[in-house]
Design a protein around this motif. Sequence first.
Motif, mmCIF file in Angstrom:
data_model
loop_
_atom_site.group_PDB
_atom_site.id
_atom_site.type_symbol
_atom_site.label_atom_id
_atom_site.label_comp_id
_atom_site.label_asym_id
_atom_site.label_seq_id
_atom_site.Cartn_x
_atom_site.Cartn_y
_atom_site.Cartn_z
ATOM 1 N N TYR A 109 0.822 -1.214 0.000
ATOM 2 C CA TYR A 109 0.000 0.000 0.000
ATOM 3 C C TYR A 109 0.860 1.270 0.000
ATOM 4 N N TRP A 110 2.118 1.163 0.391
ATOM 5 C CA TRP A 110 2.992 2.339 0.351
ATOM 6 C C TRP A 110 3.153 2.843 -1.088
ATOM 7 N N ASP A 111 3.423 1.925 -2.021
ATOM 8 C CA ASP A 111 3.544 2.327 -3.420
ATOM 9 C C ASP A 111 2.198 2.718 -4.018
ATOM 10 N N LEU A 112 1.147 1.994 -3.661
ATOM 11 C CA LEU A 112 -0.189 2.341 -4.152
ATOM 12 C C LEU A 112 -0.580 3.750 -3.709
ATOM 13 N N ALA A 113 -0.296 4.049 -2.448
ATOM 14 C CA ALA A 113 -0.600 5.381 -1.923
ATOM 15 C C ALA A 113 0.269 6.442 -2.579
ATOM 16 N N GLY A 114 1.559 6.123 -2.786
ATOM 17 C CA GLY A 114 2.461 7.102 -3.374
ATOM 18 C C GLY A 114 2.046 7.511 -4.772
ATOM 19 N N TRP A 115 1.682 6.530 -5.611
ATOM 20 C CA TRP A 115 1.272 6.857 -6.984
ATOM 21 C C TRP A 115 -0.025 7.670 -6.982
ATOM 22 N N ALA A 116 -0.983 7.286 -6.142
ATOM 23 C CA ALA A 116 -2.237 8.032 -6.070
ATOM 24 C C ALA A 116 -2.018 9.444 -5.535
ATOM 25 N N ALA A 117 -1.240 9.558 -4.453
ATOM 26 C CA ALA A 117 -1.016 10.871 -3.837
ATOM 27 C C ALA A 117 -0.242 11.801 -4.764
ATOM 28 N N ASN A 118 0.780 11.281 -5.426
ATOM 29 C CA ASN A 118 1.588 12.135 -6.297
ATOM 30 C C ASN A 118 0.845 12.549 -7.558
ATOM 31 N N ASN A 119 -0.222 11.834 -7.899
ATOM 32 C CA ASN A 119 -1.079 12.246 -9.007
ATOM 33 C C ASN A 119 -2.280 13.065 -8.537
ATOM 34 N N ASP A 120 -2.353 13.309 -7.225
ATOM 35 C CA ASP A 120 -3.449 14.095 -6.645
ATOM 36 C C ASP A 120 -4.807 13.438 -6.892
ATOM 37 N N TRP A 121 -4.824 12.112 -6.864
ATOM 38 C CA TRP A 121 -6.089 11.396 -7.046
ATOM 39 C C TRP A 121 -6.839 11.326 -5.718
ATOM 40 N N THR A 122 -8.135 11.459 -5.774
ATOM 41 C CA THR A 122 -8.978 11.351 -4.586
ATOM 42 C C THR A 122 -10.228 10.552 -4.948
ATOM 43 N N GLY A 123 -11.020 10.224 -3.931
ATOM 44 C CA GLY A 123 -12.322 9.631 -4.141
ATOM 45 C C GLY A 123 -12.322 8.440 -5.065
ATOM 46 N N ALA A 124 -13.228 8.478 -6.044
ATOM 47 C CA ALA A 124 -13.428 7.347 -6.947
ATOM 48 C C ALA A 124 -12.186 7.037 -7.768
ATOM 49 N N THR A 125 -11.408 8.058 -8.099
ATOM 50 C CA THR A 125 -10.207 7.823 -8.897
ATOM 51 C C THR A 125 -9.195 6.998 -8.111
ATOM 52 N N ALA A 126 -8.981 7.351 -6.852
ATOM 53 C CA ALA A 126 -8.047 6.595 -6.015
ATOM 54 C C ALA A 126 -8.545 5.172 -5.780
ATOM 55 N N ILE A 127 -9.842 5.020 -5.522
ATOM 56 C CA ILE A 127 -10.395 3.689 -5.281
ATOM 57 C C ILE A 127 -10.331 2.848 -6.554
ATOM 58 N N GLY A 128 -10.562 3.493 -7.701
ATOM 59 C CA GLY A 128 -10.455 2.777 -8.969
ATOM 60 C C GLY A 128 -9.046 2.279 -9.226
ATOM 61 N N TRP A 129 -8.057 3.081 -8.871
ATOM 62 C CA TRP A 129 -6.656 2.668 -8.993
ATOM 63 C C TRP A 129 -6.382 1.442 -8.122
ATOM 64 N N LEU A 130 -6.871 1.459 -6.895
ATOM 65 C CA LEU A 130 -6.689 0.318 -5.999
ATOM 66 C C LEU A 130 -7.370 -0.930 -6.567
ATOM 67 N N ALA A 131 -8.590 -0.764 -7.074
ATOM 68 C CA ALA A 131 -9.322 -1.905 -7.628
ATOM 69 C C ALA A 131 -8.589 -2.491 -8.830
ATOM 70 N N THR A 132 -7.987 -1.654 -9.644
ATOM 71 C CA THR A 132 -7.243 -2.149 -10.802
ATOM 72 C C THR A 132 -6.053 -2.983 -10.349
ATOM 73 N N TYR A 133 -5.364 -2.535 -9.334
ATOM 74 C CA TYR A 133 -4.234 -3.300 -8.787
ATOM 75 C C TYR A 133 -4.707 -4.621 -8.196
ATOM 76 N N LEU A 134 -5.823 -4.588 -7.468
ATOM 77 C CA LEU A 134 -6.333 -5.799 -6.820
ATOM 78 C C LEU A 134 -6.953 -6.766 -7.822
ATOM 79 N N GLY A 135 -7.391 -6.252 -8.966
ATOM 80 C CA GLY A 135 -8.062 -7.088 -9.954
ATOM 81 C C GLY A 135 -9.504 -7.381 -9.604
ATOM 82 N N ARG A 136 -10.082 -6.566 -8.739
ATOM 83 C CA ARG A 136 -11.472 -6.732 -8.305
ATOM 84 C C ARG A 136 -11.898 -5.440 -7.618
ATOM 85 N N GLN A 137 -13.176 -5.344 -7.306
ATOM 86 C CA GLN A 137 -13.665 -4.173 -6.587
ATOM 87 C C GLN A 137 -13.039 -4.108 -5.195
ATOM 88 N N ALA A 138 -12.598 -2.911 -4.812
ATOM 89 C CA ALA A 138 -12.006 -2.740 -3.483
ATOM 90 C C ALA A 138 -13.091 -2.745 -2.415
#
Length: 300
Positions: free
Chosen positions: A213-242
């Motif tokens: 989650y450190w890298d997942l958070a870093g990529w989201a934070a450095n792109n200024d992603w919030t809300g649905a965009t950040a959750i969508g990024w996590l879901a893509t990494y997980l390969g399923r809905q977060a």
Amino acid sequence: MPRKELEALALRWVPGGGPVQVQPMARGLVNESFRIERDGRWFVMRVTTDTFPDLGQDREWECKVLTCAAGAGLAPVIERCEFRDGLLISDWVECRAWAPEEAALPENVQGMAQLLLRVHALPVPQPARAMNPAAWIRHYAAALTRHAPESSRRSRALRVTADLHLAQLTAAAPAPSVLCHSDLHRFNVAIGLEPQTRLLLLDWEYAHVADPYWDLAGWAANNDWTGATAIGWLATYLGRQALPAEAGRLSLWMWLYDYVCVLWSELYLNRAPDEATRGVEDRLETLCARLASEPGSRAG
């Protein structure tokens, strides 16, 4: 660095036996890179430009990590790594960086998630460099106390909230540790153009073993992603809905990642003002405002 010194470094370390041609490339916050031609081949020579102590790089471990990453096709091929001299020479790759809006395109979110899954599956060089948010916070807070105690007012104002979030993190069940790049932003992702499009990661000097989650958070934070965009990024990494708990976990890690960046920025700004420090100061103000207004709830 004077041109004669650069040419001398290139003549000593770049593979080949003929004269060298040195072309400046982009200058980063702590490194400067040059395109080098020798005997018909092209290379990149990265030279450390910032000698300020305690910024958190481990270039010796970076050399070990790059051996694994380059072997897996996740980084350019390394020709020479002289960590004591702050020198790294790699093969030249024709590439570009994403524009801010490109990073959020669905196909690029998918590509970045797949890249990160491969990074997190790399073998860990031994002895491992293990870190976590609490360790980074201790490191930078101690460095600020030693070098610039008067510069830490913004991080001190957020420290109570940071400690609460660290306690939440400690109470949660940890994920298995993996090798993390730890400095994921657009300019460290190279979109290689030849012989085929591929993603490569640059500048691994902050790499360490940690929760993914450190890298997942870093990529989201450095792109200024919030809300649905950040959750969508996590879901893509997980390969399923977060799950809601996973989305909340990402939110917590993003807050702590930003806070670590605040500490790093305060330390970095204790140097002579220049164009780089102005950019860091602007980012620092953005991060502090974000942390103060949205404590631990950005992805929820």
